[in-house]
Scaffold this motif. Structure first.
Motif, PDB file in Angstrom:
ATOM      1  N   TYR A 167      44.768  32.070  42.090  1.00 28.46           N
ATOM      2  CA  TYR A 167      43.835  33.055  41.529  1.00 28.46           C
ATOM      3  C   TYR A 167      42.649  33.316  42.458  1.00 28.46           C
ATOM      4  CZ  TYR A 167      46.433  31.517  37.395  1.00 28.46           C
ATOM      5  OH  TYR A 167      47.435  31.175  36.520  1.00 28.46           O
ATOM      6  N   GLU A 168      42.291  32.320  43.243  1.00 30.17           N
ATOM      7  CA  GLU A 168      41.179  32.470  44.184  1.00 30.17           C
ATOM      8  C   GLU A 168      41.541  33.407  45.336  1.00 30.17           C
ATOM      9  OE1 GLU A 168      38.149  31.511  44.156  1.00 30.17           O
ATOM     10  OE2 GLU A 168      38.074  30.076  42.490  1.00 30.17           O
ATOM     11  N   LYS A 169      42.818  33.650  45.543  1.00 32.23           N
ATOM     12  CA  LYS A 169      43.265  34.404  46.714  1.00 32.23           C
ATOM     13  C   LYS A 169      43.350  35.910  46.480  1.00 32.23           C
ATOM     14  CE  LYS A 169      43.981  30.649  49.160  1.00 32.23           C
ATOM     15  NZ  LYS A 169      43.150  30.350  50.346  1.00 32.23           N
ATOM     16  N   TYR A 170      43.580  36.327  45.240  1.00 37.51           N
ATOM     17  CA  TYR A 170      43.842  37.747  44.965  1.00 37.51           C
ATOM     18  C   TYR A 170      42.760  38.665  45.533  1.00 37.51           C
ATOM     19  CZ  TYR A 170      47.745  36.731  41.783  1.00 37.51           C
ATOM     20  OH  TYR A 170      48.955  36.330  41.248  1.00 37.51           O
ATOM     21  N   ASP A 193      41.221  38.733  48.161  1.00 37.05           N
ATOM     22  CA  ASP A 193      41.241  38.974  49.611  1.00 37.05           C
ATOM     23  C   ASP A 193      42.198  40.099  50.006  1.00 37.05           C
ATOM     24  OD1 ASP A 193      39.522  36.828  49.903  1.00 37.05           O
ATOM     25  OD2 ASP A 193      41.146  35.382  50.238  1.00 37.05           O
ATOM     26  N   CYS A 229      50.225  27.409  46.930  1.00 33.43           N
ATOM     27  CA  CYS A 229      48.766  27.409  46.809  1.00 33.43           C
ATOM     28  C   CYS A 229      48.392  26.806  45.461  1.00 33.43           C
ATOM     29  CB  CYS A 229      48.222  28.834  46.920  1.00 33.43           C
ATOM     30  SG  CYS A 229      46.426  28.948  46.766  1.00 33.43           S
ATOM     31  N   ASP A 235      45.611  26.986  43.835  1.00 35.49           N
ATOM     32  CA  ASP A 235      44.812  27.892  42.996  1.00 35.49           C
ATOM     33  C   ASP A 235      44.946  29.317  43.527  1.00 35.49           C
ATOM     34  OD1 ASP A 235      43.099  29.070  41.242  1.00 35.49           O
ATOM     35  OD2 ASP A 235      41.334  27.908  41.773  1.00 35.49           O
ATOM     36  N   ARG A 263      39.245  36.025  39.033  1.00 40.23           N
ATOM     37  CA  ARG A 263      38.286  35.367  39.919  1.00 40.23           C
ATOM     38  C   ARG A 263      37.576  36.360  40.844  1.00 40.23           C
ATOM     39  NH1 ARG A 263      39.999  29.966  40.397  1.00 40.23           N
ATOM     40  NH2 ARG A 263      40.859  29.378  38.367  1.00 40.23           N
ATOM     41  N   SER A 264      38.132  37.559  40.994  1.00 44.22           N
ATOM     42  CA  SER A 264      37.565  38.520  41.941  1.00 44.22           C
ATOM     43  C   SER A 264      36.380  39.239  41.322  1.00 44.22           C
ATOM     44  CB  SER A 264      38.616  39.557  42.357  1.00 44.22           C
ATOM     45  OG  SER A 264      39.764  38.914  42.866  1.00 44.22           O
ATOM     46  N   ASN A 292      42.828  41.169  38.865  1.00 44.81           N
ATOM     47  CA  ASN A 292      41.935  41.028  40.023  1.00 44.81           C
ATOM     48  C   ASN A 292      41.846  42.326  40.828  1.00 44.81           C
ATOM     49  OD1 ASN A 292      40.982  38.063  40.225  1.00 44.81           O
ATOM     50  ND2 ASN A 292      43.138  37.898  39.661  1.00 44.81           N
TER      51      ASN A 292
END
Length: 363
Positions: free
Chosen positions: A257-260, A262, A253, A255, A180-181, A285
């Motif tokens: 995958y959306e966090k990596y 950051d 969490c 999802d 996602r990144s 990511n």
């Protein structure tokens, strides 16, 4: 020419665990080539199935509400054996050693080929019950094929049980889902750990490491995502050590995958693993990763000093040194990020599905 029928058995598809997730992914991919039946041996009383399956995959709940495997195995076998015979199932897979007792009961005295798919590793003896050891032994001695997550665990099976029908097949990484990144967050001052808050994941060691690292870097934070039986205890201990402003427990969490994207880098402190997909997800990511060289998995994912660090097992002093070094050296972090995906080809979905197909056709 009609499709061959295969069956994937997991202990309880009501649980949103790793073996269940792998079952859902295997069923989805293999259903393009085979008729696929999924059996949940011990479904919860409400009949809930934790993961979705394609319409062309038949899902059978062998029992409901029975929590003891030895009590569930006979009624499950009574229901499933005829179904598998009627459907002309050729190959039956135990996804996780815990399901193998059922696989054996479903298929003994038939021509069906049994495959034990080890989801953990023989080296993981933390919280392992005697029953689990029996399932591993039974699978090793009666399965037509044993599949392990890592090369190292394949060797363990060969050495411990004196068998040769062992093969390593990695879980695949679905880049389309995981990645996602857009790129690496070069300016991030946050460390990431993801996992169930349990004994095997080494959060007691993580606390000791954080206590030495974080106070020396007051502008950095360490975020932990996950839930589990030890979360209240670990969180309370972090507060006792006055780490609560930098060591932050973010809970489950939906999802991750959306966090990596950051974070600056990923740290894993597990005592044991099977094949830690979180390391692969972090690399997908663009994150550098640091892990103890525990049994099994990290050594087959991390290229030491290239895309991360393999730390001598349980050596908290060296772990602190490596974390401090990455915190203090932005250029090294950036270079490791460039190489974060160097080894992901070996976990390619199409390649691994082809290996599974070759195995099924051979049996």
């Amino acid at each position: 020419m009609s499709k061959k029928t295969i069956c994937l058995v997991t202990k309880n598809m009501s649980v949103a665990g790793g073996a269940q997730r792998v079952t859902s992914l295997m069923a989805k991919e293999l259903s393009s080539y085979y008729n696929v039946i999924v059996v949940s041996a011990m479904t919860d009383a409400d009949g809930k199935i934790a993961y979705d399956f394609p319409e062309n995959v038949k899902v059978i709940k062998a029992t409901k509400g029975i929590k003891n495997a030895t009590k569930a195995v006979l009624p499950a076998a009574k229901k499933i054996r005829k179904t598998l015979k009627d459907q002309d199932v050729k190959v039956i897979f135990s996804v996780g050693a815990g399901a193998y007792l059922f696989v054996y009961a479903f298929s003994v005295f038939t021509r069906q080929k049994r495959v034990l798919c080890e989801h953990s590793s023989l080296a993981n003896r933390i919280d392992i019950r005697t029953a689990q050891k029996f399932y591993e032994w039974l699978g090793a001695k009666t399965a037509h094929q044993v599949i392990t997550l890592t090369k190292r665990d394949a060797l363990h099976y060969e050495e411990k049980f004196h068998i040769k029908n062992v093969k390593n097949i990695y879980n695949w990484l679905d880049l389309q889902t995981v990645q996602r990144s857009a790129g690496y967050a070069k300016t991030s001052k946050k460390i990431l750990t993801v996992g169930r808050i349990s004994k095997v994941k080494g959060f007691d060691m993580l606390l000791d490491i954080a206590q030495k690292v974080l106070p020396a870097h007051p502008d950095w934070e360490w975020h932990v995502y996950g839930d589990g039986p030890l979360l209240p205890e670990i969180r309370q201990e972090a507060e006792k050590r006055h780490l609560e402003k930098q060591l932050l427990f973010q809970g489950q969490c939906s999802d991750i995958y959306e966090k990596y994207g950051d974070y600056s880098f990923y740290v894993m402190t597990s005592y044991h693993e099977g094949l830690p997909m979180v390391l692969l997800e972090a690399q997908a990511n663009y994150l550098p990763v640091i892990s103890f060289d525990c049994e099994t998995g990290p050594a087959e994912i991390i290229t030491d000093s290239v895309n991360g660090y393999l730390v001598p097992v349980y050596d908290k002093t060296v772990m602190c040194e490596k974390i401090n070094f990455l915190i203090e050296n932005e250029e090294v972090r950036n270079n490791m990020s460039v190489h974060s995906q160097d080894t992901l080809d070996r976990f390619d979905r199409e390649t691994i599905v082809k290996i599974w197909r070759n195995l099924i056709e051979r049996l």
